[in-house]
Design a protein around this motif. Structure first.
Motif, PDB file in Angstrom:
ATOM      1  N   LYS A 118       0.823  -1.214   0.000  1.00  0.00           N
ATOM      2  CA  LYS A 118       0.000   0.000   0.000  1.00  0.00           C
ATOM      3  C   LYS A 118       0.858   1.266   0.000  1.00  0.00           C
ATOM      4  O   LYS A 118       0.427   2.319  -0.483  1.00  0.00           O
ATOM      5  N   GLU A 119       2.066   1.156   0.543  1.00  0.00           N
ATOM      6  CA  GLU A 119       2.964   2.308   0.622  1.00  0.00           C
ATOM      7  C   GLU A 119       3.977   2.335  -0.528  1.00  0.00           C
ATOM      8  O   GLU A 119       4.848   3.200  -0.551  1.00  0.00           O
ATOM      9  N   ASN A 120       3.877   1.356  -1.441  1.00  0.00           N
ATOM     10  CA  ASN A 120       4.829   1.239  -2.556  1.00  0.00           C
ATOM     11  C   ASN A 120       6.276   1.114  -2.088  1.00  0.00           C
ATOM     12  O   ASN A 120       7.193   1.706  -2.667  1.00  0.00           O
ATOM     13  N   ILE A 121       6.470   0.356  -1.013  1.00  0.00           N
ATOM     14  CA  ILE A 121       7.807   0.095  -0.486  1.00  0.00           C
ATOM     15  C   ILE A 121       8.226  -1.303  -0.939  1.00  0.00           C
ATOM     16  O   ILE A 121       7.478  -2.265  -0.748  1.00  0.00           O
ATOM     17  N   PRO A 122       9.392  -1.447  -1.557  1.00  0.00           N
ATOM     18  CA  PRO A 122       9.822  -2.778  -2.017  1.00  0.00           C
ATOM     19  C   PRO A 122      10.076  -3.720  -0.839  1.00  0.00           C
ATOM     20  O   PRO A 122      10.582  -3.305   0.204  1.00  0.00           O
ATOM     21  N   LEU A 123       9.711  -4.974  -1.027  1.00  0.00           N
ATOM     22  CA  LEU A 123       9.933  -5.980   0.013  1.00  0.00           C
ATOM     23  C   LEU A 123      11.396  -6.412   0.021  1.00  0.00           C
ATOM     24  O   LEU A 123      12.026  -6.500  -1.030  1.00  0.00           O
ATOM     25  N   PRO A 124      11.932  -6.712   1.199  1.00  0.00           N
ATOM     26  CA  PRO A 124      13.285  -7.284   1.248  1.00  0.00           C
ATOM     27  C   PRO A 124      13.280  -8.659   0.567  1.00  0.00           C
ATOM     28  O   PRO A 124      12.237  -9.308   0.462  1.00  0.00           O
ATOM     29  N   ASP A 125      14.449  -9.110   0.128  1.00  0.00           N
ATOM     30  CA  ASP A 125      14.548 -10.462  -0.420  1.00  0.00           C
ATOM     31  C   ASP A 125      14.391 -11.506   0.676  1.00  0.00           C
ATOM     32  O   ASP A 125      13.722 -12.521   0.492  1.00  0.00           O
ATOM     33  N   GLY A 126      15.021 -11.243   1.829  1.00  0.00           N
ATOM     34  CA  GLY A 126      14.926 -12.192   2.939  1.00  0.00           C
ATOM     35  C   GLY A 126      15.481 -13.555   2.567  1.00  0.00           C
ATOM     36  O   GLY A 126      16.460 -13.671   1.826  1.00  0.00           O
ATOM     37  N   PHE A 127      14.811 -14.598   3.065  1.00  0.00           N
ATOM     38  CA  PHE A 127      15.252 -15.971   2.826  1.00  0.00           C
ATOM     39  C   PHE A 127      14.108 -16.772   2.207  1.00  0.00           C
ATOM     40  O   PHE A 127      12.937 -16.502   2.476  1.00  0.00           O
ATOM     41  N   THR A 128      14.462 -17.757   1.386  1.00  0.00           N
ATOM     42  CA  THR A 128      13.465 -18.526   0.648  1.00  0.00           C
ATOM     43  C   THR A 128      13.772 -20.021   0.738  1.00  0.00           C
ATOM     44  O   THR A 128      14.700 -20.435   1.449  1.00  0.00           O
ATOM     45  N   HIS A 129      13.011 -20.805  -0.020  1.00  0.00           N
ATOM     46  CA  HIS A 129      13.220 -22.257  -0.062  1.00  0.00           C
ATOM     47  C   HIS A 129      14.632 -22.610  -0.545  1.00  0.00           C
ATOM     48  O   HIS A 129      15.123 -23.710  -0.274  1.00  0.00           O
ATOM     49  N   LYS A 130      15.293 -21.671  -1.219  1.00  0.00           N
ATOM     50  CA  LYS A 130      16.656 -21.916  -1.696  1.00  0.00           C
ATOM     51  C   LYS A 130      17.653 -22.010  -0.546  1.00  0.00           C
ATOM     52  O   LYS A 130      18.778 -22.492  -0.726  1.00  0.00           O
ATOM     53  N   ASP A 131      17.249 -21.518   0.633  1.00  0.00           N
ATOM     54  CA  ASP A 131      18.157 -21.501   1.787  1.00  0.00           C
ATOM     55  C   ASP A 131      18.002 -22.718   2.694  1.00  0.00           C
ATOM     56  O   ASP A 131      18.642 -22.781   3.746  1.00  0.00           O
ATOM     57  N   ILE A 132      17.143 -23.660   2.322  1.00  0.00           N
ATOM     58  CA  ILE A 132      17.009 -24.895   3.107  1.00  0.00           C
ATOM     59  C   ILE A 132      17.091 -26.107   2.188  1.00  0.00           C
ATOM     60  O   ILE A 132      16.711 -26.045   1.021  1.00  0.00           O
ATOM     61  N   ASN A 133      17.567 -27.189   2.760  1.00  0.00           N
ATOM     62  CA  ASN A 133      17.683 -28.457   2.036  1.00  0.00           C
ATOM     63  C   ASN A 133      16.911 -29.515   2.820  1.00  0.00           C
ATOM     64  O   ASN A 133      17.439 -30.126   3.753  1.00  0.00           O
ATOM     65  N   LEU A 134      15.659 -29.720   2.435  1.00  0.00           N
ATOM     66  CA  LEU A 134      14.801 -30.652   3.163  1.00  0.00           C
ATOM     67  C   LEU A 134      15.232 -32.104   2.983  1.00  0.00           C
ATOM     68  O   LEU A 134      14.819 -32.979   3.758  1.00  0.00           O
ATOM     69  N   SER A 135      16.060 -32.368   1.987  1.00  0.00           N
ATOM     70  CA  SER A 135      16.528 -33.737   1.771  1.00  0.00           C
ATOM     71  C   SER A 135      17.702 -34.089   2.695  1.00  0.00           C
ATOM     72  O   SER A 135      18.087 -35.254   2.791  1.00  0.00           O
ATOM     73  N   ALA A 136      18.254 -33.074   3.386  1.00  0.00           N
ATOM     74  CA  ALA A 136      19.345 -33.348   4.329  1.00  0.00           C
ATOM     75  C   ALA A 136      18.800 -34.119   5.526  1.00  0.00           C
ATOM     76  O   ALA A 136      17.677 -33.869   5.977  1.00  0.00           O
ATOM     77  N   PRO A 137      19.569 -35.057   6.069  1.00  0.00           N
ATOM     78  CA  PRO A 137      19.119 -35.801   7.258  1.00  0.00           C
ATOM     79  C   PRO A 137      18.921 -34.848   8.438  1.00  0.00           C
ATOM     80  O   PRO A 137      19.455 -33.734   8.435  1.00  0.00           O
ATOM     81  N   PRO A 138      18.172 -35.268   9.454  1.00  0.00           N
ATOM     82  CA  PRO A 138      18.001 -34.408  10.634  1.00  0.00           C
ATOM     83  C   PRO A 138      19.346 -34.128  11.296  1.00  0.00           C
ATOM     84  O   PRO A 138      20.165 -35.036  11.453  1.00  0.00           O
ATOM     85  N   LEU A 139      19.566 -32.873  11.643  1.00  0.00           N
ATOM     86  CA  LEU A 139      20.818 -32.477  12.294  1.00  0.00           C
ATOM     87  C   LEU A 139      20.669 -32.437  13.813  1.00  0.00           C
ATOM     88  O   LEU A 139      21.631 -32.600  14.552  1.00  0.00           O
ATOM     89  N   PHE A 140      19.431 -32.199  14.269  1.00  0.00           N
ATOM     90  CA  PHE A 140      19.151 -32.121  15.706  1.00  0.00           C
ATOM     91  C   PHE A 140      17.997 -33.067  16.047  1.00  0.00           C
ATOM     92  O   PHE A 140      17.130 -33.318  15.213  1.00  0.00           O
ATOM     93  N   TYR A 141      17.985 -33.550  17.280  1.00  0.00           N
ATOM     94  CA  TYR A 141      16.863 -34.358  17.743  1.00  0.00           C
ATOM     95  C   TYR A 141      15.681 -33.446  18.081  1.00  0.00           C
ATOM     96  O   TYR A 141      15.810 -32.221  18.158  1.00  0.00           O
ATOM     97  N   ASP A 142      14.516 -34.065  18.282  1.00  0.00           N
ATOM     98  CA  ASP A 142      13.264 -33.314  18.409  1.00  0.00           C
ATOM     99  C   ASP A 142      13.278 -32.267  19.524  1.00  0.00           C
ATOM    100  O   ASP A 142      12.696 -31.196  19.379  1.00  0.00           O
ATOM    101  N   LEU A 143      13.939 -32.569  20.641  1.00  0.00           N
ATOM    102  CA  LEU A 143      13.914 -31.639  21.770  1.00  0.00           C
ATOM    103  C   LEU A 143      14.586 -30.306  21.434  1.00  0.00           C
ATOM    104  O   LEU A 143      14.230 -29.266  21.988  1.00  0.00           O
ATOM    105  N   PHE A 144      15.545 -30.346  20.519  1.00  0.00           N
ATOM    106  CA  PHE A 144      16.190 -29.084  20.129  1.00  0.00           C
ATOM    107  C   PHE A 144      15.205 -28.187  19.387  1.00  0.00           C
ATOM    108  O   PHE A 144      15.263 -26.965  19.513  1.00  0.00           O
ATOM    109  N   ALA A 145      14.301 -28.777  18.605  1.00  0.00           N
ATOM    110  CA  ALA A 145      13.286 -27.992  17.894  1.00  0.00           C
ATOM    111  C   ALA A 145      12.412 -27.237  18.885  1.00  0.00           C
ATOM    112  O   ALA A 145      12.060 -26.071  18.666  1.00  0.00           O
ATOM    113  N   LEU A 146      12.067 -27.892  19.990  1.00  0.00           N
ATOM    114  CA  LEU A 146      11.278 -27.230  21.038  1.00  0.00           C
ATOM    115  C   LEU A 146      12.101 -26.130  21.697  1.00  0.00           C
ATOM    116  O   LEU A 146      11.599 -25.023  21.936  1.00  0.00           O
TER     117      LEU A 146
END
Length: 333
Positions: free
Chosen positions: A66-94
């Motif tokens: 609405k303010e015609n301000i460009p959005l930052p690029d930030g981070f996208t799906h290109k920054d994660i690899n879902l095919s990589a094995p788990p690096l941390f156990y579940d408790l670390f996610a919590l």
């Protein structure tokens, strides 16, 4: 009544811009954790956290559009690899949700106090309430799973007392007064925050291949361990039990689930909030040895943060926040 078109102020633009970057980072991390998560008690909290991050992104996109301000690029799906094995156990996610929302309350609290336009104030107020709610939910689940280490206990005060001597701040040689409740609070949460950082570093050191970034992470881990050792030793000298970490082990994966850009940016964010929280601890400390250590520590973290800043700038990974025009240059045109 005529409705005025109120432009966004610099704190409003900067605050929204910063949240957008942080939320795109959180979305990447949460998607990865959820992809591997097995614990059905933890999963709903991460799903809720992911939903809120996505909602915040959409709300900021609407305001900026609405303010015609460009959005930052930030981070996208290109920054994660879902095919990589788990690096941390579940408790670390919590632990991740708990830690990030605890730090998020600080950032959002600051931002909320600097904005005024109704829609932006409404955004930050709701975001702060939602973050506080997630913090409470993650804390309760950690308690139920026995992985929340409670802060040190002290006896209840029996009467109101006033400081009578200068030695309350500057102790005589070999004689320091006991730590007060406020100082103990800051010490405990500093230790807790750095245990989280050590676990994060342990995992990332297994998967990062770039030598410069690997050394950067090693230096960060050493800085966190240094703080843990200092404060645990201090607690023991005060005849208080040092904080013992609950084991949330890292897996043996050597495949990176995150881009190097995201990893360094995460450290950049953690350094920023760490300086804020240590500055807060410094402002509350009424013992000279603590104040001296906190002052020194801020300098060390800033020096460490500069290395991460340089890595991001040299690799063109650091997005520039919106800034004021160079009025001097405009006058000379």
């Amino acid at each position: 009544m005529v409705k005025r078109n109120i432009r966004l102020s610099s704190p409003e633009i900067g605050g929204l811009w910063g949240v957008y970057i942080q939320e795109t980072m959180s979305i990447c991390l949460l998607k990865y954790f959820l992809h591997h998560l097995q614990d059905n008690e933890i999963k709903p909290i991460l799903q809720k956290s992911l939903h809120l991050s996505q909602t915040h992104i959409n709300q900021i996109e609407d305001i900026f559009s609405k303010e015609n301000i460009p959005l930052p690029d930030g981070f996208t799906h290109k920054d994660i690899n879902l095919s990589a094995p788990p690096l941390f156990y579940d408790l670390f996610a919590l632990s991740f949700v708990y830690s990030m929302n605890r730090m998020g309350m600080v950032n959002l609290g600051f931002a909320t106090s600097t904005v005024a336009r109704a829609d932006v104030l409404d955004f930050f107020t709701h975001a702060l309430n939602q973050t506080t709610e997630l913090y409470a939910e993650s804390t309760n689940l950690m308690l139920s799973k026995g992985i929340y280490d409670r802060p040190p206990m002290i006896t209840y005060p029996e009467k109101v007392e006033y400081v009578k001597k200068q030695s309350y701040i500057v102790a005589a040689v070999g004689k320091k007064r006991p730590l007060n409740a406020v100082e103990l609070t800051e010490i405990f949460f500093n230790i807790e925050r750095n245990y989280f950082a050590v676990l994060l570093c342990m995992g990332l050191l297994q998967v990062v291949k770039d030598k410069e970034i690997k050394n950067y992470i090693k230096n960060g881990m050493n800085l966190s361990e240094k703080q843990i050792n200092f404060f645990n030793d201090l607690l023991k000298k005060e005849d208080l039990l040092g904080t013992v970490p609950v084991s949330m082990e890292v897996t043996n994966s050597t495949v990176s689930p995150f881009s190097d850009k995201l990893i360094v940016a995460l450290f950049h964010f953690l350094n920023s909030i760490d300086v804020t929280l240590i500055g807060h601890a410094l402002s509350l400390s009424m013992r000279l040895d603590l104040a001296t250590y906190y002052s020194k520590l801020i300098g060390e973290i800033l020096a460490y943060a500069e290395k991460g800043f340089n890595i991001m700038v040299n690799r063109q990974w650091l997005e520039q926040p919106p800034q004021a025009p160079d009025r001097k240059s405009l006058k000379e045109m």
